[in-house]
Design a protein around this motif. Sequence first.
Motif, mmCIF file in Angstrom:
data_model
loop_
_atom_site.group_PDB
_atom_site.id
_atom_site.type_symbol
_atom_site.label_atom_id
_atom_site.label_comp_id
_atom_site.label_asym_id
_atom_site.label_seq_id
_atom_site.Cartn_x
_atom_site.Cartn_y
_atom_site.Cartn_z
ATOM 1 N N MET A 9 0.833 -1.198 0.000
ATOM 2 C CA MET A 9 0.000 0.000 0.000
ATOM 3 C C MET A 9 0.870 1.251 0.000
ATOM 4 N N ARG A 10 0.672 2.080 -0.991
ATOM 5 C CA ARG A 10 1.455 3.317 -1.098
ATOM 6 C C ARG A 10 0.640 4.511 -0.630
ATOM 7 N N ASP A 39 -11.758 -2.109 -12.597
ATOM 8 C CA ASP A 39 -10.700 -2.961 -12.054
ATOM 9 C C ASP A 39 -9.394 -2.186 -11.928
ATOM 10 N N THR A 40 -9.098 -1.358 -12.918
ATOM 11 C CA THR A 40 -7.866 -0.579 -12.893
ATOM 12 C C THR A 40 -7.934 0.520 -11.839
ATOM 13 N N THR A 44 -5.049 0.565 -9.049
ATOM 14 C CA THR A 44 -4.074 1.660 -9.100
ATOM 15 C C THR A 44 -4.357 2.764 -8.095
ATOM 16 N N LEU A 45 -5.625 2.890 -7.626
ATOM 17 C CA LEU A 45 -5.981 3.991 -6.734
ATOM 18 C C LEU A 45 -6.553 3.523 -5.398
ATOM 19 N N LEU A 46 -7.557 2.676 -5.444
ATOM 20 C CA LEU A 46 -8.319 2.385 -4.228
ATOM 21 C C LEU A 46 -7.627 1.414 -3.289
ATOM 22 N N LEU A 47 -6.662 0.680 -3.779
ATOM 23 C CA LEU A 47 -5.883 -0.195 -2.904
ATOM 24 C C LEU A 47 -4.760 0.556 -2.187
ATOM 25 N N GLY A 85 -11.878 5.147 -0.108
ATOM 26 C CA GLY A 85 -11.628 6.122 -1.158
ATOM 27 C C GLY A 85 -12.647 6.072 -2.277
ATOM 28 N N GLY A 86 -13.225 4.903 -2.523
ATOM 29 C CA GLY A 86 -14.229 4.786 -3.570
ATOM 30 C C GLY A 86 -15.427 5.679 -3.321
#
Length: 248
Positions: A9-10, A39-40, A44-47, A85-86
């Motif tokens: 996680m970044r 999925d992207t 790329t963002l929500l994880l 974040g979603g």
Amino acid sequence: MKLRIIDNMRLITRKSDVRIRLEECILAYDRDGLIACCDTVYKTLLLHKVKFPLLEFCGTQLYDTLLEIDQIPFCDQIQALKTEGGNVILGIMLQKRLEHHYDQSIQRATQYIADADIWYVCDIIGERVWGVSLLQTPEKTISVIEKKTHHESNWVIRSLGAGIHYAIKKGLPKEHVKTLFDLLLTCANTNDKEIRQGIGWAAKTTAKFHPDIIRFRESELNNTQDVAAWFRKKVEIGLQRHQYAKRN
């Protein structure tokens, strides 16, 4: 397994990093369609931990990119992922759709919030949909909020407080704040923890920004049968914060 997730996680704090990730999402949408885009977005963002203003930027960019027919299915897919974040992204998407798809945006926001099982969904969507809607079309939205104070879901009622708090903080005209405070008073004797959190938040903000409204409703506030101690305490805190702001 948990350590690996944390390691991967970044923390994303720069718009330049977000732009690169958004380009991947948009490419996936153009090349492979809506499911690939969702999925992207997830990978790329929500994880990752992305600052909310950057997620709001993402929501705006995705709103501008997706075909109108794909916007609600996109929000449905993002909501089903159950990420914090979603909710920021779909909240902005619904906010952007208020002008031309008001009823549908209100319906979807209500549905997503009612399906929530954690407080932050109410507050994130409540601020971005109810709050902004109050600022854009106050009379219309106050009518909606009045009906939703009787909603069967305590999450929905909590979210109304978040929206009212946001709108007052952003400068909602006093005439509308007065009407909303009267609506808050109708919820002032609840014992439900979640409703108390949201309604109390809005009451505190009303007192902080408009103490004269509190003075005007002093007799109602002193009615201990209809107004619980927790509500009066929130109002008292708001008045104290108003005095502190005046001194500083």
